[in-house]
Enzyme design. Structure first.
Site, short mmCIF file in Angstrom:
data_model
loop_
_atom_site.label_atom_id
_atom_site.label_comp_id
_atom_site.label_asym_id
_atom_site.label_seq_id
_atom_site.Cartn_x
_atom_site.Cartn_y
_atom_site.Cartn_z
N ALA A 209 0.86 -1.29 -0.11
CA ALA A 209 0.01 -0.10 -0.13
C ALA A 209 0.89 1.33 -0.01
O ALA A 209 0.42 2.47 -0.03
CB ALA A 209 -0.92 0.06 1.21
N LYS A 242 -2.23 6.12 -1.83
CA LYS A 242 -1.05 6.74 -1.26
C LYS A 242 -0.14 7.25 -2.07
O LYS A 242 0.07 8.58 -2.23
CB LYS A 242 -0.32 5.90 -0.19
CG LYS A 242 -1.08 5.06 0.88
CD LYS A 242 -2.00 5.48 1.55
CE LYS A 242 -2.70 4.94 2.76
NZ LYS A 242 -3.35 4.27 3.06
C1 LMR Z 1 -4.32 3.74 7.68
O1 LMR Z 1 -3.90 2.67 8.10
O2 LMR Z 1 -4.30 4.83 8.28
C2 LMR Z 1 -4.89 3.93 6.35
O3 LMR Z 1 -4.48 2.73 5.51
C3 LMR Z 1 -6.17 4.33 6.15
C4 LMR Z 1 -7.02 3.20 6.66
O4 LMR Z 1 -8.19 2.93 5.76
O5 LMR Z 1 -7.02 2.56 7.71
#
Ligand code: LMR
Length: 393
Positions: A209, A242
């Site tokens: 991610a 991201k």
């Molecule tokens: C996070 O971990 O803050 C991000 O991946 C956003 C989410 O959807 O939790």
């Protein structure tokens, strides 16, 4: 019927967004949800994204359905960015509803192939991994990952626990920039994990991610490429939220690398089927932005340069915070912040200390003491450092 519903526990990360909004204190600092913010506190639309959107607006002649798997241009371009080269004889892929959608589809695919599938996840992991598995009723266990003393990886513990995986199990791994800890494996350690997977016959599911947020676009993909080259079956769930800054467009991909062409085709069919069952056609706008950027040399170069600026800004903040804390404590015990990579670091504070940061200093982070480095700027780093000391961390 609807009155039978039970109240759902709020998502701990998303809850912070609301709490932060409601806080009226001046100078409050949001280090909660994983969203990049520039030094002015803005989550910008990247230059190349704007340019791609303009081009799409000017040239798009229809909004008719795309393919069930999404557009091939998008999948090939993104697979190339992630895997380096596209192994066409092994690769099945579908566009997904963000990275979360890809994870969900990957778990459904695994369960279709192996109804007894058991998933191994790092302790800790992104809370939504656990939530999705609980909701789906997919059994899972946690492997040791974070060493609370060093704030690095407990690699011996990890290896011992992974060795217990059975053939056909799934091992969920963060491809880079581990969420929530920021502690990552070295490439040599990845090789050892690959050897364990090879021995046990467990299948890796890589959640990617944050490609481009750690050590660079290629360096961050290297573990995934190594796994893909080394093992016969690999699942990859990747997000463009991201690294392209297109969070709300819900742009992701699920890739399955299969052992041979027959298994590739079966995977492709099953993944398209799963899209149809869950939402029919995947969202297209974000995917089209990504393929427009990745297939145009100038746009791609500009996007990569802006992403590199984002990455270097975060690294600078890491170094600054570690230096401030070295100064304040007279020790190197917070140097791990400079060693961690990606958007997050886990401080290793207690829930009480995290609560104190919120109450006394209006600094918001996730209860497990995960802080979003990108929520900081040059001026707020010293404020955070002071507050960390005042909270007794
Ligand atoms: C996070 O971990 O803050 C991000 O991946 C956003 C989410 O959807 O939790």
């Amino acid at each position: 019927m609807l009155s039978n519903l039970k109240p759902q526990a709020p998502d701990k990360i998303l809850m912070l967004i609301e709490e932060f909004k409601a806080d009226t204190r001046q100078g409050k600092i949001d280090l909660g949800v994983g969203v990049y913010k520039d030094p002015q506190g803005v989550t910008p639309v990247m230059r190349a994204v704007k340019a791609a959107e303009q081009r799409i607006w000017e040239t798009q002649t229809t909004k008719a359905y795309t393919g069930l798997a999404g557009e091939a241009d998008y999948r090939n371009a993104l697979a190339g960015m992630i895997l380096g080269a596209v192994p066409a004889d092994r690769l099945a892929s579908v566009a997904s509803v963000g990275g979360t959608g890809a994870i969900r589809q990957a778990l459904e695919l695994a369960r279709m192939a192996n109804p007894d599938v058991h998933v191994h996840v790092s302790d800790p992991t992104w809370p939504n991994h656990l939530s999705i598995m609980k909701f789906m009723g997919v059994p899972f266990s946690e492997y040791r990952y974070f060493d609370a003393a060093t704030r690095g990886v407990d690699f011996e513990g990890m290896k011992t626990d992974l060795a217990r995986a059975a053939k056909g199990d799934i091992v969920l791994l963060h491809g880079c920039c581990h969420n929530p800890t920021g502690a990552n494996l070295t490439l040599d350690q990845w090789s050892e994990v690959i050897a364990i997977l090879d021995r046990t016959g467990a299948i890796p599911l890589i959640d990617l991610a944050y490609q481009g947020f750690g050590d660079g676009l290629d360096a961050d993909a290297e573990p995934t490429r190594l796994v893909a080259r080394s093992l016969p079956e690999v699942l990859v769930a990747a997000s463009c939220s991201k690294n392209f800054g297109i969070y709300r467009e819900r742009t992701g991909i699920l890739m399955a690398l299969a052992q041979n062409i027959e298994a590739r085709d079966l995977s492709q069919g099953a993944m398209a089927f799963l899209n149809r069952q869950n939402f029919s056609f995947p969202p297209d706008h974000g995917a089209r932005i990504v393929s427009t950027i990745l297939t145009d040399d100038a746009l791609r170069a500009d996007w990569a340069a802006e992403l590199e600026d984002v990455r270097n800004t975060m690294l600078g903040l890491r170094d600054q915070l570690a230096a401030e804390l070295r100064e304040l404590t007279g020790t190197d015990r917070f140097d791990f912040i400079a060693r961690h990579r990606g958007m997050f670091s886990r401080l290793g504070a207690t829930p009480e200390q995290v609560a104190k940061l919120k109450t006394d200093a209006a600094i918001y982070m996730v209860g497990d003491s995960r802080l979003n480095i990108a929520g900081l700027n040059r001026d707020t780093v010293p404020v955070l450092a002071r507050a960390i000391i005042d909270a007794g961390i």
